[in-house]
Design a protein around this motif. Structure first.
Motif, short mmCIF file in Angstrom:
data_model
loop_
_atom_site.label_atom_id
_atom_site.label_comp_id
_atom_site.label_asym_id
_atom_site.label_seq_id
_atom_site.Cartn_x
_atom_site.Cartn_y
_atom_site.Cartn_z
N SER A 117 0.56 -1.83 -0.20
CA SER A 117 -0.06 -0.05 0.27
C SER A 117 0.63 1.62 -0.12
CB SER A 117 -0.82 -0.54 1.30
OG SER A 117 0.17 -0.53 2.38
N ALA A 118 2.25 1.46 -0.32
CA ALA A 118 2.78 2.10 0.37
C ALA A 118 2.96 2.80 -1.14
CB ALA A 118 4.60 2.03 0.83
N VAL A 119 3.11 1.96 -2.03
CA VAL A 119 3.04 2.79 -3.93
C VAL A 119 1.26 2.37 -4.24
CG1 VAL A 119 3.93 2.06 -5.53
CG2 VAL A 119 4.87 1.83 -3.62
N GLY A 120 0.72 3.79 -4.89
CA GLY A 120 -0.30 4.01 -4.87
C GLY A 120 -0.24 3.59 -6.85
N SER A 121 -1.52 3.68 -7.41
CA SER A 121 -1.22 4.04 -9.08
C SER A 121 -1.07 5.39 -9.46
CB SER A 121 -2.73 3.33 -9.21
OG SER A 121 -3.78 4.60 -9.31
N ASP A 122 -0.62 5.99 -8.66
CA ASP A 122 -0.28 7.09 -9.54
C ASP A 122 1.44 6.80 -9.25
OD1 ASP A 122 0.56 7.35 -6.72
OD2 ASP A 122 1.22 9.22 -6.11
N ALA A 123 2.30 5.75 -9.21
CA ALA A 123 3.50 5.83 -9.42
C ALA A 123 3.73 5.14 -10.79
CB ALA A 123 4.30 4.86 -8.24
N MET A 124 2.94 4.47 -11.44
CA MET A 124 2.33 3.55 -12.64
C MET A 124 2.51 5.30 -13.24
SD MET A 124 0.91 1.31 -13.89
CE MET A 124 1.32 -0.33 -13.64
N SER B 208 6.42 10.51 -6.79
CA SER B 208 6.64 11.71 -8.06
C SER B 208 6.85 12.86 -7.19
CB SER B 208 5.17 12.06 -8.36
OG SER B 208 4.59 12.68 -7.61
N GLN B 209 6.87 12.81 -6.29
CA GLN B 209 8.03 13.58 -5.92
C GLN B 209 9.47 13.06 -5.28
OE1 GLN B 209 5.48 16.20 -4.57
NE2 GLN B 209 4.78 15.88 -5.30
N ASP B 210 10.21 12.52 -5.50
CA ASP B 210 11.60 12.27 -5.30
C ASP B 210 12.00 12.46 -6.80
OD1 ASP B 210 12.88 10.58 -3.70
OD2 ASP B 210 13.56 9.65 -5.28
N ALA B 211 12.93 13.23 -6.81
CA ALA B 211 13.83 13.10 -8.20
C ALA B 211 14.55 12.28 -8.72
CB ALA B 211 14.77 14.53 -7.43
N LEU B 212 14.60 11.49 -7.78
CA LEU B 212 15.71 10.46 -7.87
C LEU B 212 14.67 9.66 -8.97
CD1 LEU B 212 17.93 8.23 -8.34
CD2 LEU B 212 17.37 7.07 -6.03
N PHE B 213 13.49 9.19 -7.86
CA PHE B 213 12.33 7.70 -9.06
C PHE B 213 11.83 8.95 -10.49
CE2 PHE B 213 7.94 7.57 -9.96
CZ PHE B 213 7.66 6.41 -10.46
N MET B 214 11.81 10.42 -10.36
CA MET B 214 11.61 10.58 -11.87
C MET B 214 12.48 11.06 -12.81
SD MET B 214 8.12 12.00 -11.39
CE MET B 214 8.05 12.61 -12.89
N VAL B 215 14.33 10.57 -12.53
CA VAL B 215 14.84 10.65 -13.33
C VAL B 215 15.41 9.52 -13.36
CG1 VAL B 215 18.03 11.01 -13.26
CG2 VAL B 215 15.93 12.83 -12.35
N SER B 216 14.63 8.46 -13.57
CA SER B 216 15.14 6.69 -13.19
C SER B 216 13.92 6.00 -14.24
CB SER B 216 14.86 6.36 -11.53
OG SER B 216 15.69 6.83 -11.06
N CYS B 217 13.11 7.45 -14.08
CA CYS B 217 12.16 6.46 -15.49
C CYS B 217 12.48 7.36 -16.02
CB CYS B 217 11.05 7.83 -14.11
SG CYS B 217 9.97 6.64 -12.83
N THR C 1 15.67 1.00 -10.62
CA THR C 1 16.34 2.20 -9.03
C THR C 1 14.52 2.62 -9.36
OG1 THR C 1 18.35 2.20 -9.90
CG2 THR C 1 17.63 4.39 -9.29
N ALA C 2 13.80 2.56 -10.34
CA ALA C 2 12.43 3.43 -10.47
C ALA C 2 11.93 2.40 -9.12
CB ALA C 2 11.78 3.29 -11.98
N ALA C 3 11.70 1.28 -9.36
CA ALA C 3 11.59 -0.04 -8.93
C ALA C 3 11.44 0.34 -7.24
CB ALA C 3 11.43 -1.01 -8.90
N TRP C 4 12.65 0.79 -7.05
CA TRP C 4 13.39 0.60 -5.48
C TRP C 4 12.73 1.80 -5.04
CZ3 TRP C 4 17.47 4.29 -3.49
CH2 TRP C 4 16.87 4.23 -2.68
N SER C 5 12.79 3.63 -6.19
CA SER C 5 12.80 5.06 -5.35
C SER C 5 10.85 4.80 -5.18
CB SER C 5 13.33 5.34 -5.69
OG SER C 5 12.71 5.89 -6.84
N SER C 6 10.17 4.46 -5.18
CA SER C 6 8.80 4.04 -5.82
C SER C 6 8.08 4.01 -4.61
CB SER C 6 7.84 3.39 -6.68
OG SER C 6 8.38 1.98 -6.20
N PRO C 7 8.27 4.31 -3.29
CA PRO C 7 7.62 4.31 -2.09
C PRO C 7 7.36 5.95 -2.51
CG PRO C 7 8.17 2.63 -1.75
CD PRO C 7 9.57 2.94 -2.94
N SER C 8 8.28 6.44 -2.53
CA SER C 8 8.61 7.45 -2.76
C SER C 8 7.14 8.74 -3.61
CB SER C 8 9.82 8.85 -2.74
OG SER C 8 10.86 7.39 -1.84
#
Length: 521
Positions: free
Chosen positions: A59-66, A123-132, A114-121
């Protein structure tokens, strides 16, 4: 000094052996390189039609991550591909470097993890967005590499290979979602590398003679532009539905819906594979166009029936889009193979148009969702509007007739190759008594065939070999298996007293020169 020379000789032998290994692999399994498209599309299926990447966090990751990953990754994909279409010479040098493409595929693999690992953060996480975004950059070069492979075949062969690749993609999808979390995630991340590895065996065949290339200006007016516009419009409409649905369903249900989408796509690919490969030898790819448009329209027409965008609409839109990509990929292969456009331009603009369209569609669908949900009548009106746009595009901008004319033009060019003298451009349709009028090149080939005592089939093989075509092309052109073509080539060499394609071409050129000088009358 002597050691350095010996080392250099060993390195030279090693480089030669590696190159020869790839060439032998391509010769023995010519279809292998096309499976890369299946691995590439399996990565897309798993990232956006399953919870393999994000389900591990619960539940830490919602559909907004995808949703965020799709926008960032596909936007970057579209930008890189369109840039490659503009700067096609630079893109071609990168794509034809095995090490460069493997490096970019490695970037896609690492950033997927990296995107999968940082997904709990999110779209607010810069690492997640850069990885994507970097997954899009990496897979852009994988797509272009696959485009270079597909540019070696025409539309019908491309349809066979693409249908087979979709079947392979479905198999990989079900394998990965069935694996336990760490293994399934790692396997998914490695798919861009797998896709690129399949293409390592690809060797660029001889460039078709200029007489065999159809200038784009001879195709229906603005054909490639029309194709790109249709891809954008269809992708936007499919993206709107997907974007709307992505925010209306929890992440836990994505895999269940994805199973239906991938299974239906794979089953349709099986039917196409059987139909084109076994039942209909002259299948026209344009015949797929209207059935796909109708399927997409049905998804939107069902909105009034179900009172809104539901699961069925999302599934129909996704299935129709996958089949549309299958058809478009075949048309792009035909354009790249048979016209004077560079393959980097064709697949850069073509695949880039698809990526840009779906990105715009997802963003628009998610933005319009609150407004549409407020009033069901707005939703119905919006769905009917998309049906209207699809019908206008399919009848006015790019219709089945336009596609069919383009395919007929390029197919006729291929069929007439043996009827032209590659040197003088003489055609074989004006001889006395209804018999072909032979040019010097054709006469020299026929004279050699007569002297060597070649059979009719071996004579056909001789003409194609003399034009520099590969075993794979000869097999496809004559409708025979790879091994049968190889056996015929061996017989032609033996009977003509040569040991290679180059020796055969030199022999024919000598005969042609003697014929023009009057030695063969």
């Amino acid at each position: 000094m002597g050691a350095d020379k010996a080392s250099g000789r060993r390195d030279g032998r090693a480089r030669f052996s590696a190159t020869r290994l790839w060439e032998d692999l391509d010769e023995q399994w010519p279809s292998l390189k096309f499976l890369g498209f299946g691995a590439y599309y399996a990565w897309i299926f798993l990232c956006y039609n399953s919870d393999v990447l994000f389900g591990w966090a619960g539940s830490a990751v919602g559909s907004d991550a995808m949703f965020a990953m799709y926008l960032a990754s596909t936007a970057a994909l579209g930008v890189v591909l369109i840039a490659a279409g503009v700067f096609h010479n630079v893109a071609t040098r990168i794509v034809e470097s095995r090490s460069a493409v493997l490096s970019m595929a490695g970037v896609a693999a690492v950033t997927t993890l990296t995107a999968a690992w940082s997904s709990p953060s999110g779209s607010q996480d810069a690492l997640f967005m850069v990885s994507c975004a970097l997954t899009g950059v990496g897979t852009a070069f994988v797509a272009l590499r696959l485009g270079s492979v597909y540019s070696t075949v025409g539309a019908r062969q491309a349809l066979m290979y693409t249908a087979g690749s979709f079947i392979f993609a479905g198999m990989l999808f079900f394998v990965c979602i069935g694996l336990p979390h760490p293994v399934g995630l790692l396997a998914t991340a490695m798919l861009p590398l797998v896709a690129t590895a399949f293409t390592m065996a690809a060797t660029r065949g001889p460039v078709a003679p200029s007489e065999d290339i159809v200038p784009m200006c001879e195709l229906p007016r603005g054909y490639f532009v029309r194709l790109a516009v249709s891809v954008v419009v269809f992708s936007v409409i499919a993206g709107v539905t997907k974007g709307f649905m992505a925010l209306q369903q929890p992440l836990s249900t994505v895999t269940d819906q994805g199973v239906i989408i991938v299974f239906a796509t794979a089953c349709t690919a099986v039917l196409l594979f059987v139909l084109v490969g076994l039942l209909v030898r002259e299948f026209d790819t344009s015949q797929l166009y209207y059935p796909i448009i109708i399927l997409a329209c049905l998804g939107n027409l069902a909105v009034p029936l179900f009172g809104g965008f539901g699961v069925i609409q999302g599934e129909l839109a996704s299935i129709a889009y996958n089949l549309f990509i299958l058809m478009v990929w075949c048309l792009l292969a035909n354009v790249a193979n048979r016209t004077d456009l560079a393959y980097a331009s064709v697949f850069g603009w073509g695949r880039g148009a698809s990526a840009a369209g779906t990105t715009i569609g997802w963003f628009a669908g998610s933005s319009l969702a609150p407004l549409l949900l407020e009033n069901p009548s707005n939703m119905v009106a919006f769905a009917m509007g998309m049906v209207f746009v699809l019908l206008v595009v399919s009848m006015v901008v790019l219709n089945e007739r336009t596609i069919g004319q383009a395919l007929k033009k390029t197919r006729n060019s291929q069929a007439n190759q043996a009827a032209c003298d590659p040197s003088s451009g003489e055609r074989s349709d004006g001889g006395a008594g209804g018999f072909p009028r032979e040019g010097a090149w054709t006469k020299s080939c026929n004279a050699l065939a007569e002297q060597a005592g070649l059979s009719l089939r071996e004579r056909d093989v001789l003409f194609l070999l003399a034009k520099g075509y590969t075993i794979e092309h000869i097999a496809g052109e004559l409708g025979i298996s790879f091994n049968t073509a190889k056996s015929h080539i061996r017989n032609v060499y033996a009977k003509a007293g040569v040991h290679s394609k180059q020796e055969l071409q030199s022999l024919i050129e000598e005969r042609k020169g003697a014929l023009q000088a009057g030695a063969f009358r």
